[in-house]
Each structure stands twice: as C-alpha cells, then as structure tokens.
Design an enzyme around this catalytic site. Structure first.
Site, short mmCIF file in Angstrom:
data_model
loop_
_atom_site.label_atom_id
_atom_site.label_comp_id
_atom_site.label_asym_id
_atom_site.label_seq_id
_atom_site.Cartn_x
_atom_site.Cartn_y
_atom_site.Cartn_z
N ARG A 16 -1.93 8.80 -26.52
CA ARG A 16 -2.77 7.71 -25.99
C ARG A 16 -1.88 6.79 -25.16
NH1 ARG A 16 -4.39 3.66 -30.21
NH2 ARG A 16 -2.96 2.27 -29.10
N HIS A 54 -5.98 1.05 -27.53
CA HIS A 54 -7.04 1.64 -28.35
C HIS A 54 -8.41 1.32 -27.77
CE1 HIS A 54 -9.36 2.85 -31.83
NE2 HIS A 54 -9.87 1.63 -31.92
N TYR A 102 2.55 -3.36 -31.27
CA TYR A 102 2.87 -2.48 -32.39
C TYR A 102 3.58 -1.19 -32.02
CZ TYR A 102 -1.62 -0.43 -30.86
OH TYR A 102 -2.65 0.11 -30.12
#
Length: 348
Positions: A239, A243, A252
C-alpha cells in the site's frame, strides 16, 4: 504452498502481447480513477475514500482471470478490480457519495463492496454452496486485506469452504498494513497463504505487482475451485499511500519498509517498462491510454453528478417485501425529520 514470481519473458508466459496490453490499459484506467477520486474527495465531493495506489496489478490481474459468470465479492479497496471487471466508474463514485450501490443496469455478477472487515467472506462461501446445490459451474472470488485474516469471519469462511468443498477463491491482497498495524503483528504464521493448510486446501503466494502472474495464479485457482478445491491466494503487494483519505501513514511507518524492491516498486511503472522491453507497446501507448481514461472519468463524474439525491425513505424501499411495524416507524421518522430540517447539497 507454492509461489509464482512475475516478470518472465512473454515467450515463457501463457499470455500473449494482447493480454499484456489489456492488463496495462486497465492499470492505467484504474490508476487514473484512484488519483481523480482522491482529488474529488479533497474538494468535498465525497466524504471519504480508500486509495489503492500500488495494488492495481493484483486487482487487474484477478479481474482478467475471472469468467463472465464468476461472482465477485469485493472489499472497500477493490475498486480497481470492479472497474477492470466491467462495473462503471460512475457506480463506484456514487457509492462513495452515499448513494445506493450499482446505480446503473450493468450485468456484472458482483456483490456490493463490504466496508465491515471480512464480512463478505462467508457470503462468498454461501454463494459457492448455492452453486453446488444448483449444480452451477460458476466460482466465487472474494477479496480482502491482510488485516481481515485476524477476524473470525475469515476462519469461519475458510472452514466452511474446506468442509463443503465450495467453489471459492480467497484473494488476500497482502499490502503490508492493516491501517497502522504491520503484517508481522497480525499473525505468527510464516505467511497468510500457509493458513489454508489448516482448513484442508491449498494456499499460494504470488507476486502481486505483476498482473500476468496474478492472472495465471487466479485462473488456476478458479479452475481448481470449480472442481471442488477452494484456494487461498496471497498476492504480495504494498500500500503505497494512506489507508484512507483520513489517514496519515507517516505517523506509523518508515519511508523505506523492510520489503524486497519488487514488492515496493510502483507496479504501473514496473509493468510499463516490462511491456516496452518485451516489445508489446510503443512509446505512445501509455499516453493514449491515459487520455482515454481521462475522457472516461470525465463522463463518469458527469453521470454521477446528474443522478438525483435519494430520498430518506429510499433506504427502506428494498429491505423487506413487507415492512415490519418497527421499520415502518423508522421510515416515518426519517421522512418527518427530512421535512422539518434543512438538507444539504453535495458540493459539485
């Protein structure tokens, strides 16, 4: 557990130049859709959107592997797969604006995309059981992310598929992250594909950034599923973005994850270079595909904007053949609220 890695010469592939061009065209189309959808969300055209940049190869390859009568059970990030399968772009845009899904009259056998994590997996197995009961020859392909494998629905669906030998292919797009949680904190298993062994059927890993490798793997899996042998396919991809449009991945994860370059690299750039090296496209191919995709997108946005907003009572219209009293009360309350409160107009 087997593994197929991509980027073989076209002569060593079961596919020809036309197959490669079709895959690249759909990768360009779906990348442009993703970019335009993010831009639309940023100006308030829709409330939220889950980007899939970096996962086009896995989704396009799987779409091209399906037969016309196979059923697709998408998750919320499966927009590229739906578009490559034939769902109009305008339908997906309308869903993101809060309209009923699949506004058009297309005949693609696809269930509404599931936003709850893993809830679509038992549905796909149930459809496979129905195929067996009705002596039909179609298979079900259900899509989900690595985070979904931590849900009970995943294990229940896998168990039912193994016990009842349903024609189901489980396609896990392992993009490395379940929102902010990396795969190594999802499971202690060596892989996701190996989990299939516990349920009595095969699991396979594939280079999820090569659409032809994914197509080959999923085609074989669908053939096996139709013969009564479900398969779990783990497409290894990454990815590249957030998100969702409400997420900040810099909070993160590092810029350079501890993954091999073939998995982190932009699959569109990688497959474009491969197609040029193989001599299956010319220099203007991607530009032409991009221009065509832009025209398709402009028309899709125009179609979506011309659809009247649904009335509050519409959400109750197809829920029951005959509305129970409690649902009737809720419908009446919704209508009364709409009559006495100002409604908002979506920004166009």
């Amino acid at each position: 557990m087997n593994r197929i890695v991509g980027e073989r010469d076209i002569e060593d592939s079961p596919f020809d130049a036309a197959d490669a061009r079709a895959a690249l065209t759909d990768m360009v189309r779906t990348r442009r859709f993703d970019e335009r959808a993010v831009a639309l969300q940023r100006r308030g055209w829709m409330s939220g959107y889950p980007p899939y940049e970096g996962q086009e190869a896995a989704q396009v390859g799987a779409a091209h592997a399906m037969r016309s009568d196979d059923w697709l059970f998408p998750t919320y990030r499966s927009n590229a797969l739906q578009i490559a399968r034939g769902v109009p772009m305008s339908d997906i845009l309308l869903f993101r604006r809060g309209f009923p899904e699949y506004h058009s009259d297309h005949d693609v056998p696809v269930f509404p995309q599931a936003v709850p994590i893993a809830s679509q997996l038992p549905h796909a197995v149930g459809a496979g059981m129905a195929a067996n009961y009705a002596d039909e020859d179609y298979a079900s392909l259900v899509c989900f992310g690595d985070g979904a494998t931590s849900e009970g629905d995943f294990h229940e669906a896998m168990n039912f598929a193994g016990v009842f030998e349903t024609p189901t292919v489980f396609l896990c797009e392992n993009n490395g992250w379940a929102i902010s949680l990396p795969r190594e904190r999802q499971t202690a298993s060596d892989s996701i594909a190996v989990k299939a062994e516990a349920y009595g059927f095969d699991g396979v890993q594939v280079d999820g950034n090569d659409p032809l490798a994914v197509r080959e793997t999923v085609e074989a899996a669908l053939d096996a599923a139709r013969a009564g042998d479900p398969v779990l396919v783990e497409a290894l991809t990454y990815r590249r973005g957030a998100h969702t449009t409400a997420d900040d991945p810099s909070a993160y994860r590092d810029e350079e994850p501890d993954l091999p370059e073939w998995r982190r690299r932009d699959p569109l750039d990688r497959f474009t270079e491969w197609c040029r090296e193989q001599g299956v496209i010319d220099e203007g191919f991607v530009d032409d595909a991009t221009a065509s995709a832009n025209e398709e997108l402009a028309e899709a946005v125009a179609v979506a904007e011309d659809v009247p907003r649904p009335e509050p009572a519409d959400m109750f219209e197809h829920a029951y053949g005959s509305l129970p009293p409690e649902i009737e009360r809720q419908r009446d309350e919704a209508e009364a609220f709409a009559e006495t409160h100002d409604t908002y107009e979506l920004d166009r």
